[in-house]
Design a protein around this motif. Structure first.
Motif, mmCIF file in Angstrom:
data_model
loop_
_atom_site.group_PDB
_atom_site.id
_atom_site.type_symbol
_atom_site.label_atom_id
_atom_site.label_comp_id
_atom_site.label_asym_id
_atom_site.label_seq_id
_atom_site.Cartn_x
_atom_site.Cartn_y
_atom_site.Cartn_z
ATOM 1 N N GLU A 4 -7.995 -55.115 -11.588
ATOM 2 C CA GLU A 4 -8.752 -54.090 -10.844
ATOM 3 C C GLU A 4 -7.964 -52.784 -10.681
ATOM 4 O OE1 GLU A 4 -7.153 -56.999 -7.605
ATOM 5 O OE2 GLU A 4 -7.857 -57.120 -9.679
ATOM 6 N N ASN A 5 -6.677 -52.823 -10.972
ATOM 7 C CA ASN A 5 -5.853 -51.609 -10.850
ATOM 8 C C ASN A 5 -5.476 -51.016 -12.205
ATOM 9 O OD1 ASN A 5 -5.831 -51.723 -8.009
ATOM 10 N ND2 ASN A 5 -4.257 -53.311 -8.079
ATOM 11 N N LYS A 6 -6.204 -51.417 -13.233
ATOM 12 C CA LYS A 6 -5.905 -50.977 -14.597
ATOM 13 C C LYS A 6 -5.892 -49.449 -14.722
ATOM 14 C CE LYS A 6 -7.581 -51.464 -19.354
ATOM 15 N NZ LYS A 6 -8.571 -52.112 -20.231
ATOM 16 N N ASP A 7 -6.857 -48.762 -14.100
ATOM 17 C CA ASP A 7 -6.925 -47.299 -14.221
ATOM 18 C C ASP A 7 -5.719 -46.621 -13.582
ATOM 19 O OD1 ASP A 7 -9.289 -47.544 -15.587
ATOM 20 O OD2 ASP A 7 -10.569 -46.963 -13.902
ATOM 21 N N MET A 8 -5.314 -47.097 -12.395
ATOM 22 C CA MET A 8 -4.154 -46.498 -11.737
ATOM 23 C C MET A 8 -2.894 -46.760 -12.555
ATOM 24 S SD MET A 8 -2.329 -47.091 -8.029
ATOM 25 C CE MET A 8 -3.788 -46.726 -7.059
ATOM 26 N N LEU A 9 -2.773 -47.974 -13.079
ATOM 27 C CA LEU A 9 -1.617 -48.316 -13.909
ATOM 28 C C LEU A 9 -1.574 -47.418 -15.146
ATOM 29 C CD1 LEU A 9 0.806 -50.125 -14.548
ATOM 30 C CD2 LEU A 9 -0.790 -51.723 -15.643
ATOM 31 N N ALA A 10 -2.726 -47.241 -15.786
ATOM 32 C CA ALA A 10 -2.781 -46.387 -16.979
ATOM 33 C C ALA A 10 -2.375 -44.953 -16.649
ATOM 34 C CB ALA A 10 -4.184 -46.420 -17.591
ATOM 35 N N THR A 11 -2.805 -44.465 -15.487
ATOM 36 C CA THR A 11 -2.451 -43.104 -15.062
ATOM 37 C C THR A 11 -0.943 -42.980 -14.839
ATOM 38 O OG1 THR A 11 -4.608 -42.753 -14.043
ATOM 39 C CG2 THR A 11 -2.817 -41.349 -13.278
ATOM 40 N N ILE A 12 -0.368 -43.970 -14.162
ATOM 41 C CA ILE A 12 1.080 -43.947 -13.920
ATOM 42 C C ILE A 12 1.837 -43.980 -15.248
ATOM 43 C CG2 ILE A 12 3.028 -45.276 -12.990
ATOM 44 C CD1 ILE A 12 1.134 -46.007 -10.625
ATOM 45 N N LEU A 13 1.428 -44.874 -16.144
ATOM 46 C CA LEU A 13 2.121 -44.953 -17.432
ATOM 47 C C LEU A 13 1.961 -43.664 -18.228
ATOM 48 C CD1 LEU A 13 1.296 -48.616 -18.454
ATOM 49 C CD2 LEU A 13 3.482 -47.725 -17.616
ATOM 50 N N ALA A 14 0.781 -43.058 -18.162
ATOM 51 C CA ALA A 14 0.540 -41.813 -18.900
ATOM 52 C C ALA A 14 1.387 -40.661 -18.355
ATOM 53 C CB ALA A 14 -0.951 -41.457 -18.872
ATOM 54 N N CYS A 15 1.897 -40.807 -17.140
ATOM 55 C CA CYS A 15 2.829 -39.817 -16.577
ATOM 56 C C CYS A 15 4.191 -39.885 -17.241
ATOM 57 C CB CYS A 15 3.004 -40.037 -15.074
ATOM 58 S SG CYS A 15 1.660 -39.323 -14.147
ATOM 59 N N HIS A 16 4.412 -40.915 -18.042
ATOM 60 C CA HIS A 16 5.685 -41.087 -18.739
ATOM 61 C C HIS A 16 5.583 -40.675 -20.209
ATOM 62 C CE1 HIS A 16 6.119 -43.658 -15.215
ATOM 63 N NE2 HIS A 16 7.423 -43.561 -15.368
ATOM 64 N N VAL A 17 4.432 -40.077 -20.585
ATOM 65 C CA VAL A 17 4.210 -39.731 -21.993
ATOM 66 C C VAL A 17 3.948 -38.236 -22.130
ATOM 67 C CG1 VAL A 17 2.835 -40.187 -24.064
ATOM 68 C CG2 VAL A 17 3.224 -42.034 -22.398
ATOM 69 N N ILE A 18 4.798 -37.573 -22.890
ATOM 70 C CA ILE A 18 4.642 -36.149 -23.171
ATOM 71 C C ILE A 18 4.030 -36.034 -24.567
ATOM 72 C CG2 ILE A 18 5.878 -33.956 -23.492
ATOM 73 C CD1 ILE A 18 8.109 -35.230 -21.632
ATOM 74 N N THR A 65 0.903 -55.756 -7.954
ATOM 75 C CA THR A 65 -0.379 -55.144 -7.598
ATOM 76 C C THR A 65 -0.922 -54.310 -8.754
ATOM 77 O OG1 THR A 65 0.230 -55.097 -5.264
ATOM 78 C CG2 THR A 65 -1.536 -53.611 -5.944
ATOM 79 N N LEU A 66 -0.038 -53.509 -9.370
ATOM 80 C CA LEU A 66 -0.489 -52.643 -10.471
ATOM 81 C C LEU A 66 -0.935 -53.436 -11.688
ATOM 82 C CD1 LEU A 66 2.175 -49.799 -10.298
ATOM 83 C CD2 LEU A 66 -0.276 -49.579 -9.850
ATOM 84 N N VAL A 117 2.076 -51.769 -20.219
ATOM 85 C CA VAL A 117 1.333 -51.084 -21.289
ATOM 86 C C VAL A 117 0.195 -51.979 -21.782
ATOM 87 C CG1 VAL A 117 1.510 -50.268 -23.687
ATOM 88 C CG2 VAL A 117 3.206 -49.540 -21.991
ATOM 89 N N LYS A 118 0.475 -53.266 -21.938
ATOM 90 C CA LYS A 118 -0.572 -54.212 -22.376
ATOM 91 C C LYS A 118 -1.673 -54.307 -21.324
ATOM 92 C CE LYS A 118 2.342 -56.990 -25.416
ATOM 93 N NZ LYS A 118 3.136 -58.240 -25.561
ATOM 94 N N ALA A 119 -1.275 -54.444 -20.048
ATOM 95 C CA ALA A 119 -2.255 -54.583 -18.955
ATOM 96 C C ALA A 119 -3.119 -53.330 -18.832
ATOM 97 C CB ALA A 119 -1.539 -54.870 -17.636
#
Length: 166
Positions: free
Chosen positions: A76-90, A71-72, A36-38
């Motif tokens: 440089e992978n901040k956007d993909m990480l944010a997208t994955i984490l946002a998949c855990h938020v309703i 890797t996440l 979440v911080k990254a």
């Protein structure tokens, strides 16, 4: 009266604290907090909400293929990480009883769209909530209804991913 929250990761969870304030105390969620911080999502998840956060444990992250988490976490992978984490938020407060009602009303499963645009399929099997992502990964809710000042956390045993990420 405020509900007594279950302990998570050996820590008390306070209903008057927000999702981030509580998550940082859980020994089982150090990987999630680092992610979440990254991803730069601390301010978002400290916000007003309400949010329902499906919180994968460290073990869930460790079960990903070797090197995935490292890797996440790279900048440089901040956007993909944010997208994955946002998949855990309703973007709503959904207690397990709410989920159960929605599942029942929809004939056995309820599809919800997350903040990250992922479609998750919720099921209630004998009082146990499962969440299936677009890739077929099934996560079990292991600790439900951890009330937060800005929503609720359900601890899950797998990492959910958007179809596009894997």
């Amino acid at each position: 009266m405020a509900q007594d929250n279950p302990m998570v990761g050996g820590a008390a969870m306070y209903a008057d604290k927000n999702i981030i304030e509580n998550a940082v105390n859980s020994a089982d969620h150090t990987t999630l907090v680092a992610a979440v911080k990254a991803a730069g999502l601390v301010d978002t998840l400290s916000g007003e909400g309400p949010f329902t956060v499906l919180a994968p444990t460290n073990e869930a992250f460790a079960a990903l293929p070797d090197g995935t988490v490292e890797t996440l976490l790279k900048p440089e992978n901040k956007d993909m990480l944010a997208t994955i984490l946002a998949c855990h938020v309703i973007p709503a407060k959904a207690l397990s009883t709410d989920i159960g009602s929605m599942v029942e009303a929809d004939g056995g499963e309820h599809v919800v769209t997350t903040v990250g645009g992922c479609k998750l399929t919720l099921k209630d099997v004998d009082g146990k909530i499962t969440v299936t992502d677009e890739n077929g990964t099934v996560a079990n809710v292991t600790i439900a209804d951890v009330i937060q000042s800005n929503g609720v956390i359900h601890v899950i045993d797998a990492v959910l991913t958007p179809k596009s990420a894997m």
